[in-house]
Design an enzyme around this catalytic site. Structure first.
Site, short mmCIF file in Angstrom:
data_model
loop_
_atom_site.label_atom_id
_atom_site.label_comp_id
_atom_site.label_asym_id
_atom_site.label_seq_id
_atom_site.Cartn_x
_atom_site.Cartn_y
_atom_site.Cartn_z
N SER A 156 0.89 -1.21 -0.03
CA SER A 156 -0.08 0.11 -0.07
C SER A 156 0.95 1.29 0.03
CB SER A 156 -0.88 -0.19 1.12
OG SER A 156 -0.43 -0.24 2.46
N ASP B 16 -0.95 5.88 12.10
CA ASP B 16 -0.33 5.58 10.71
C ASP B 16 0.97 6.14 10.79
OD1 ASP B 16 0.67 4.84 8.43
OD2 ASP B 16 -1.14 5.04 7.42
N HIS C 108 2.44 5.01 6.13
CA HIS C 108 2.12 5.82 5.01
C HIS C 108 2.43 7.30 5.11
CE1 HIS C 108 -0.20 1.75 5.24
NE2 HIS C 108 0.06 1.79 3.83
#
Length: 420
Positions: free
Chosen positions: A143, A390, A393
């Site tokens: 991702s 997170d 990312h």
């Protein structure tokens, strides 16, 4: 002058009338010799003077290209801010839309990468789209690779928006995406494959964020292999999934495991699985009969969890970059980086026999300096309407946009090499 002239004219020797003619002839001969010399040398200058004929601009460009390592430098303030915002680009998913979910600071968007010996050109969306006219590009990996694709979509949004054609190719449109730019006949795809090789669940309790998985290190994942052959550019990357508990297979036989806590099973480091996964992926691309694309390795993207691991209260709340004096590339990040670059170099050497190109997008060290660029608590889960911490990312817009500045610059250099 008058007395000198008088003395000369008063001389009544036998040579009085011949001297002026001699002087005139000598002067004439010297003038002619000078003209001849200049003509000869202007039409055919000696080698040492040929360098002077190179304009200073061309000379600087030659030196510029020799010295320019775009991956070595520092982050510098950029008051102009990002190329786009979360309101000017509606293609940002909630997982990386930090401003939508209330991130209070904006300074993380106001830095730009400055190479030590040159300038990194700004991203020109029109130039990019003309370069890829009639072509296709795939982001193969996890991702974070999809994160780069989303950055590219927003960088191009100032020129044109694509059509989402994912549904034509898959029912899993969260992980396998395709976008088509009709005006340029250009396709961008995200082919989700977090290990690059075949994987399956090994935990009897089913799949979870840290469950045990089987990894078949000598078998490339068909999820991307069956799709990738027709693409002109492939950006390949992988990283954080290799930290989880894994059982390694080769030739369908268990050879060991990483962090599996299974008795009587050989313990192998995560670096072994990482190396073999990239080796298999690069070998697969080389062996595909119809694949003629350029393959780029985008190197490992560091996370920045502090005050605990990702599942133990860790976060990333810094608001400024590190300097190179504050943070060095070492430890497991260095090992991951060196492992995949070594495999890339081997693939590049072997790929030349088939005429295939392999290139590097060296993003590890520059992103190590950006603990401020993650969503932290300002992103949402991809599948659930909930906040998550997170630090893997990257916010959009944010430092990840630099990856696509690297991408365009590297693609242009490849085109120039092909012409030359």
């Amino acid at each position: 002058m008058k007395s000198y002239s008088t003395d000369l004219n008063a001389n009544n020797s036998p040579h009085t009338h011949s001297n002026p003619r001699k002087v005139f002839l000598i002067a004439l001969i010297l003038i002619l010799l000078t003209i001849i010399h200049l003509c000869i040398h202007s039409s055919n200058p000696p080698l040492p003077f040929k360098k002077i004929r190179i304009s200073s601009t061309v000379y600087r460009n030659i030196e510029f290209e020799k010295k320019c390592d775009i991956f070595t430098g520092k982050w510098v303030p950029n008051p102009k801010g990002p190329y786009y915002t979360n309101t000017s680009c509606n293609l940002i998913i909630d997982q990386q839309n930090c401003m939508k979910f209330g991130r209070p600071d904006t300074e993380f968007m106001k830095w730009r990468w400055k190479p030590d010996e040159c300038e990194l050109p700004i991203f020109n969306p029109l130039q990019f789209l003309e370069l890829v006219r009639g072509k296709s590009m795939a982001f193969v990996g996890d991702s974070v690779g999809r994160n780069q694709m989303q950055s590219l979509l927003c960088l191009l949004a100032s020129v044109t928006y694509p059509e989402d054609i994912s549904y034509k190719y898959t029912s899993n449109t969260d992980y396998f995406k395709r976008w088509f730019y009709a005006d340029y006949e250009f396709t961008i795809a995200a082919l989700w494959s977090p290990f690059l090789v075949e994987a399956s669940d090994a935990d009897t309790n089913g799949h979870s964020l840290n469950s045990l998985m089987n990894l078949y290190l000598d078998k490339a994942d068909e999820a991307w292999v069956r799709e990738v052959e027709s693409f002109d550019y492939v950006i390949i990357s992988a990283g954080h999934w290799f930290f989880r508990p894994l059982i390694y297979y080769e030739k369908n036989q268990v050879i060991g495991c990483h962090n599996c806590n299974i008795q009587n099973m050989t313990a192998l480091p995560k670096y072994y699985g990482y190396r073999m996964a990239f080796r298999t992926a690069f070998r697969t691309l080389r062996r595909l009969k119809k694949y003629k694309g350029i393959t780029f390795l985008r190197t490992f993207s560091p996370s920045h969890f502090e005050n605990g691991d990702w599942n133990k209260g860790g976060n990333c709340v810094r608001t400024r970059p590190f300097t190179s004096q504050e943070m060095k590339l070492d430890g497991y990040i260095m090992e991951f980086y060196l492992t995949q670059v070594e495999e890339l170099k081997a693939a590049e050497k072997q790929g030349k026999r088939k005429g295939l190109k392999f290139g590097l997008l060296d993003t590890t060290e520059i992103m190590l300096l950006r603990p401020d660029g993650h969503p932290s608590n300002y992103g949402h889960s991809l599948h659930q309407n909930m906040t998550l911490t997170d630090c893997v990312h990257w916010c959009l817009p944010g430092p990840i946009d630099t990856w696509n500045e690297f991408l365009l610059d590297t693609m242009l250099k490849n085109e120039k090499d092909d012409v030359n």
